[in-house]
Design a protein around this motif. Structure first.
Motif, PDB file in Angstrom:
ATOM      1  N   SER A  42       0.822  -1.213   0.000  1.00 29.04           N
ATOM      2  CA  SER A  42       0.000   0.000   0.000  1.00 29.04           C
ATOM      3  C   SER A  42       0.855   1.261   0.000  1.00 29.04           C
ATOM      4  CB  SER A  42      -0.914   0.015   1.239  1.00 29.04           C
ATOM      5  OG  SER A  42      -1.863  -1.019   1.183  1.00 29.04           O
ATOM      6  N   THR A  43       2.003   1.180   0.649  1.00 31.54           N
ATOM      7  CA  THR A  43       2.842   2.359   0.819  1.00 31.54           C
ATOM      8  C   THR A  43       3.718   2.638  -0.396  1.00 31.54           C
ATOM      9  OG1 THR A  43       2.930   1.915   3.183  1.00 31.54           O
ATOM     10  CG2 THR A  43       4.613   3.384   2.301  1.00 31.54           C
ATOM     11  N   TYR A  44       4.358   1.622  -0.936  1.00 29.16           N
ATOM     12  CA  TYR A  44       5.361   1.801  -1.990  1.00 29.16           C
ATOM     13  C   TYR A  44       4.918   1.308  -3.364  1.00 29.16           C
ATOM     14  CZ  TYR A  44       8.723   2.242   1.943  1.00 29.16           C
ATOM     15  OH  TYR A  44       9.396   2.617   3.062  1.00 29.16           O
ATOM     16  N   GLN A  45       4.347   0.104  -3.416  1.00 27.07           N
ATOM     17  CA  GLN A  45       4.160  -0.572  -4.701  1.00 27.07           C
ATOM     18  C   GLN A  45       3.244   0.209  -5.635  1.00 27.07           C
ATOM     19  OE1 GLN A  45       2.416  -4.513  -4.448  1.00 27.07           O
ATOM     20  NE2 GLN A  45       3.630  -5.234  -6.183  1.00 27.07           N
ATOM     21  N   LYS A  46       2.294   0.913  -5.076  1.00 29.59           N
ATOM     22  CA  LYS A  46       1.356   1.672  -5.911  1.00 29.59           C
ATOM     23  C   LYS A  46       2.055   2.750  -6.745  1.00 29.59           C
ATOM     24  CE  LYS A  46       0.443   4.855  -2.088  1.00 29.59           C
ATOM     25  NZ  LYS A  46       1.368   5.866  -2.622  1.00 29.59           N
ATOM     26  N   ASP A  47       3.256   3.182  -6.328  1.00 31.11           N
ATOM     27  CA  ASP A  47       3.963   4.264  -7.018  1.00 31.11           C
ATOM     28  C   ASP A  47       4.856   3.772  -8.150  1.00 31.11           C
ATOM     29  OD1 ASP A  47       2.878   6.184  -5.299  1.00 31.11           O
ATOM     30  OD2 ASP A  47       4.486   5.912  -3.836  1.00 31.11           O
ATOM     31  N   PHE A  48       5.048   2.468  -8.267  1.00 35.53           N
ATOM     32  CA  PHE A  48       6.017   1.965  -9.237  1.00 35.53           C
ATOM     33  C   PHE A  48       5.677   2.338 -10.686  1.00 35.53           C
ATOM     34  CE2 PHE A  48       7.412  -1.734  -6.241  1.00 35.53           C
ATOM     35  CZ  PHE A  48       8.022  -0.809  -5.410  1.00 35.53           C
ATOM     36  N   PRO A  49       4.427   2.217 -11.141  1.00 36.90           N
ATOM     37  CA  PRO A  49       4.144   2.618 -12.523  1.00 36.90           C
ATOM     38  C   PRO A  49       4.417   4.102 -12.787  1.00 36.90           C
ATOM     39  CG  PRO A  49       2.397   1.203 -11.690  1.00 36.90           C
ATOM     40  CD  PRO A  49       3.263   1.542 -10.512  1.00 36.90           C
ATOM     41  N   GLN A  50       4.101   4.958 -11.822  1.00 40.44           N
ATOM     42  CA  GLN A  50       4.368   6.384 -11.997  1.00 40.44           C
ATOM     43  C   GLN A  50       5.863   6.645 -12.134  1.00 40.44           C
ATOM     44  OE1 GLN A  50       4.128   8.731  -8.499  1.00 40.44           O
ATOM     45  NE2 GLN A  50       4.169  10.697  -9.569  1.00 40.44           N
ATOM     46  N   VAL A  51       6.660   6.017 -11.286  1.00 36.74           N
ATOM     47  CA  VAL A  51       8.105   6.224 -11.328  1.00 36.74           C
ATOM     48  C   VAL A  51       8.682   5.676 -12.627  1.00 36.74           C
ATOM     49  CG1 VAL A  51      10.292   5.679 -10.192  1.00 36.74           C
ATOM     50  CG2 VAL A  51       8.278   6.239  -8.813  1.00 36.74           C
ATOM     51  N   PHE A  70      11.815  14.503  -6.712  1.00 37.09           N
ATOM     52  CA  PHE A  70      11.491  13.833  -5.464  1.00 37.09           C
ATOM     53  C   PHE A  70      10.964  12.416  -5.675  1.00 37.09           C
ATOM     54  CE2 PHE A  70       9.160  12.708  -1.660  1.00 37.09           C
ATOM     55  CZ  PHE A  70      10.129  12.938  -0.691  1.00 37.09           C
ATOM     56  N   PRO A  71       9.984  12.185  -6.564  1.00 35.26           N
ATOM     57  CA  PRO A  71       9.516  10.796  -6.697  1.00 35.26           C
ATOM     58  C   PRO A  71      10.600   9.833  -7.147  1.00 35.26           C
ATOM     59  CG  PRO A  71       8.498  12.213  -8.354  1.00 35.26           C
ATOM     60  CD  PRO A  71       9.181  13.100  -7.388  1.00 35.26           C
ATOM     61  N   LEU A  72      11.537  10.297  -7.994  1.00 39.41           N
ATOM     62  CA  LEU A  72      12.579   9.393  -8.474  1.00 39.41           C
ATOM     63  C   LEU A  72      13.636   9.127  -7.406  1.00 39.41           C
ATOM     64  CD1 LEU A  72      13.123  10.507 -12.190  1.00 39.41           C
ATOM     65  CD2 LEU A  72      11.779   8.606 -11.301  1.00 39.41           C
ATOM     66  N   LEU A  81      10.738   7.898 -15.432  1.00 39.91           N
ATOM     67  CA  LEU A  81      12.048   7.499 -15.966  1.00 39.91           C
ATOM     68  C   LEU A  81      12.010   7.395 -17.481  1.00 39.91           C
ATOM     69  CD1 LEU A  81      13.257   4.729 -13.480  1.00 39.91           C
ATOM     70  CD2 LEU A  81      14.354   6.943 -13.883  1.00 39.91           C
ATOM     71  N   ARG A  82      10.954   6.769 -17.992  1.00 41.14           N
ATOM     72  CA  ARG A  82      10.844   6.589 -19.448  1.00 41.14           C
ATOM     73  C   ARG A  82      10.763   7.924 -20.173  1.00 41.14           C
ATOM     74  NH1 ARG A  82       5.142   4.782 -21.490  1.00 41.14           N
ATOM     75  NH2 ARG A  82       4.878   7.013 -21.054  1.00 41.14           N
ATOM     76  N   ASP A  83       9.928   8.813 -19.681  1.00 45.48           N
ATOM     77  CA  ASP A  83       9.636  10.055 -20.400  1.00 45.48           C
ATOM     78  C   ASP A  83      10.722  11.112 -20.230  1.00 45.48           C
ATOM     79  OD1 ASP A  83       7.311   8.814 -21.118  1.00 45.48           O
ATOM     80  OD2 ASP A  83       6.010  10.002 -19.806  1.00 45.48           O
ATOM     81  N   ASN A  84      11.556  10.991 -19.208  1.00 44.50           N
ATOM     82  CA  ASN A  84      12.526  12.051 -18.924  1.00 44.50           C
ATOM     83  C   ASN A  84      13.979  11.592 -18.959  1.00 44.50           C
ATOM     84  OD1 ASN A  84      10.747  14.480 -17.845  1.00 44.50           O
ATOM     85  ND2 ASN A  84       9.890  12.595 -16.972  1.00 44.50           N
ATOM     86  N   TYR A  85      14.202  10.288 -18.772  1.00 46.68           N
ATOM     87  CA  TYR A  85      15.584   9.824 -18.656  1.00 46.68           C
ATOM     88  C   TYR A  85      15.828   8.531 -19.426  1.00 46.68           C
ATOM     89  CZ  TYR A  85      15.928  13.369 -15.046  1.00 46.68           C
ATOM     90  OH  TYR A  85      15.920  14.575 -14.369  1.00 46.68           O
ATOM     91  N   ASN A 120      20.915   7.776 -15.780  1.00 50.92           N
ATOM     92  CA  ASN A 120      20.736   9.096 -16.386  1.00 50.92           C
ATOM     93  C   ASN A 120      20.128  10.083 -15.401  1.00 50.92           C
ATOM     94  OD1 ASN A 120      21.718   8.043 -18.766  1.00 50.92           O
ATOM     95  ND2 ASN A 120      19.706   7.847 -19.749  1.00 50.92           N
ATOM     96  N   PHE A 121      19.137   9.614 -14.644  1.00 53.07           N
ATOM     97  CA  PHE A 121      18.535  10.498 -13.647  1.00 53.07           C
ATOM     98  C   PHE A 121      19.560  10.934 -12.614  1.00 53.07           C
ATOM     99  CE2 PHE A 121      16.933  10.513  -9.235  1.00 53.07           C
ATOM    100  CZ  PHE A 121      16.324  11.771  -9.258  1.00 53.07           C
ATOM    101  N   LEU A 122      20.332   9.990 -12.080  1.00 52.69           N
ATOM    102  CA  LEU A 122      21.282  10.318 -11.020  1.00 52.69           C
ATOM    103  C   LEU A 122      22.373  11.267 -11.516  1.00 52.69           C
ATOM    104  CD1 LEU A 122      21.604   6.799  -9.381  1.00 52.69           C
ATOM    105  CD2 LEU A 122      20.501   8.813  -8.379  1.00 52.69           C
ATOM    106  N   ALA A 123      22.791  11.103 -12.761  1.00 51.62           N
ATOM    107  CA  ALA A 123      23.782  12.026 -13.323  1.00 51.62           C
ATOM    108  C   ALA A 123      23.227  13.436 -13.372  1.00 51.62           C
ATOM    109  CB  ALA A 123      24.196  11.560 -14.719  1.00 51.62           C
ATOM    110  N   ASP A 124      21.956  13.575 -13.709  1.00 50.63           N
ATOM    111  CA  ASP A 124      21.312  14.880 -13.746  1.00 50.63           C
ATOM    112  C   ASP A 124      21.092  15.424 -12.329  1.00 50.63           C
ATOM    113  OD1 ASP A 124      19.880  17.129 -14.766  1.00 50.63           O
ATOM    114  OD2 ASP A 124      17.990  16.077 -14.421  1.00 50.63           O
ATOM    115  N   PHE A 125      20.601  14.562 -11.448  1.00 50.12           N
ATOM    116  CA  PHE A 125      20.283  14.951 -10.075  1.00 50.12           C
ATOM    117  C   PHE A 125      21.532  15.427  -9.333  1.00 50.12           C
ATOM    118  CE2 PHE A 125      19.482  13.887  -5.574  1.00 50.12           C
ATOM    119  CZ  PHE A 125      18.230  14.465  -5.382  1.00 50.12           C
ATOM    120  N   ARG A 126      22.654  14.746  -9.604  1.00 50.37           N
ATOM    121  CA  ARG A 126      23.908  15.066  -8.916  1.00 50.37           C
ATOM    122  C   ARG A 126      24.795  15.998  -9.725  1.00 50.37           C
ATOM    123  NH1 ARG A 126      24.849   8.663  -7.535  1.00 50.37           N
ATOM    124  NH2 ARG A 126      23.617   8.570  -5.597  1.00 50.37           N
ATOM    125  N   GLY A 127      24.263  16.564 -10.785  1.00 49.16           N
ATOM    126  CA  GLY A 127      25.080  17.334 -11.714  1.00 49.16           C
ATOM    127  C   GLY A 127      25.330  18.774 -11.345  1.00 49.16           C
TER     128      GLY A 127
END
Length: 343
Positions: A179-188, A220-222, A192-196, A202-209
């Motif tokens: 209930s807490t985590y699994q429901k968010d997996f499709p959104q995440v 935040f969600p990623l 990832l697909r649409d942005n990275y 790729n996300f972490l390189a951008d986030f830490r860039g």
């Protein structure tokens, strides 16, 4: 209510704790951490010993945030001091522990993906506090409390170390992972697909860039999901395994690694059920409009305790009207309830 810091009846000592266990952690995060120890009014006037309550924070929390002030509300450090100043609870030492990581948190676990934060708390901080302060250095007089991921840590730490902690309070703690985590997996997965291009690298390189974190809605969600995976499903070499595939479908062998750390499921395992039986007090609460459905997790954990045979008089469950952020004003109620039982 004044919009600036109130005068304390007790005292907060601010230390810098050099942790051998956090030195050289896989994220390169500091091994020197702030540690605050609150002593109640009258501490310096005698040789009395006190019970101890350890306070741990939620995901993205770090110790300086305990001083954050919002309009018409007091931060918890002042609310706690007020309880002892007004003698609404037996006096206690309150320890504020920092377990922040550069992926947002540690879940208070030992993980190759983050560091040895469980052992840091239990094997370094607790003995140090007992050595340097007049605590009552016995399990029955030591409690742990927290909200959200801190509430998660408050649930699992006494199960893992019943020799150290005799009571807990969990405020909307992470539990019932489906209930807490699994429901968010499709959104995440979609983010990832649409942005990275579907890649966490790729996300972490951008986030830490070097850009300002939070300037993208994806941040935040990623990082939150990646942060949890760093705690629950990192390989021995530090490789972080994500519990879903490119279309958000659960990867069973990774998801199972998460589920073994679900407090609801942990409570059903004999070794942890035995640890729960030893506790003197268990406070559970959550808001019925919690955005992360942690009210369901609270009820599920309470039911797991009952199924494990934990006595009803040890447990207190309260659901109240409110969202995740509203729970902060529940902290003092639980603190007073805990100190009554561990004094």
């Amino acid at each position: 209510m004044l919009p600036w810091t109130a005068e304390f009846a007790g005292r907060i000592d601010e230390h810098v704790f050099a942790s051998d266990l956090l030195r050289g952690n896989s994220l390169g995060d500091p091994h020197e951490r702030p540690l605050w120890v609150y002593v109640p009014p009258g501490y310096d006037e005698g040789d009395r010993r006190y019970p101890t309550v350890y306070v741990i924070q939620g995901y993205t929390g770090h110790i300086a945030m305990w001083r954050n002030r919002t309009p018409w509300r007091q931060p918890f450090i002042e609310l706690a001091d007020g309880i002892f100043a007004r003698e609404e609870a037996p006096p206690a030492i309150v320890v504020y522990v920092d377990a922040w990581t550069s992926v947002g948190g540690s879940q208070y676990l030992d993980s190759p993906g983050t560091g040895q934060y469980h052992s840091y708390l239990c094997d370094e901080v607790v003995p140090w506090v007992d050595e340097h302060y007049r605590t009552m250095p016995a399990t029955a007089h030591r409690a742990i409390t927290g909200k959200s991921s801190g509430g998660y840590g408050a649930m699992i730490t006494p199960m893992l170390r019943p020799d150290l902690f005799g009571a807990l309070a969990t405020h909307a703690g992470d539990a019932l992972f489906e209930s807490t985590y699994q429901k968010d997996f499709p959104q995440v997965a979609r983010l990832l697909r649409d942005n990275y291009d579907g890649s966490y690298d790729n996300f972490l390189a951008d986030f830490r860039g070097g850009r300002i974190v939070g300037t993208k809605d994806t941040d935040f969600p990623l990082i939150e999901t990646y942060g949890y995976a760093s705690c629950y499903s990192a390989d021995e070499d530090g490789t972080v395994r994500i519990p879903f595939d490119d279309i958000g479908a659960t990867v069973p062998e990774v998801w199972d690694r998460w589920l073994r750390w679900d407090p609801v499921r942990m409570a059903a395992r004999p070794e942890f059920a035995e640890a729960l039986h030893s506790l003197k007090a268990i406070w559970i609460d959550a808001g019925t409009q919690d955005e992360y459905y942690l009210d369901f997790g609270a009820v599920a954990f309470r039911r797991a305790l009952a199924k494990a045979g934990v006595r009803d008089d040890v447990v207190r469950l309260e659901l109240f009207e409110g969202k995740h952020g509203a729970i902060e004003y529940r902290y003092p109620l639980a603190l007073a309830w805990l100190t009554e039982r561990i004094s």
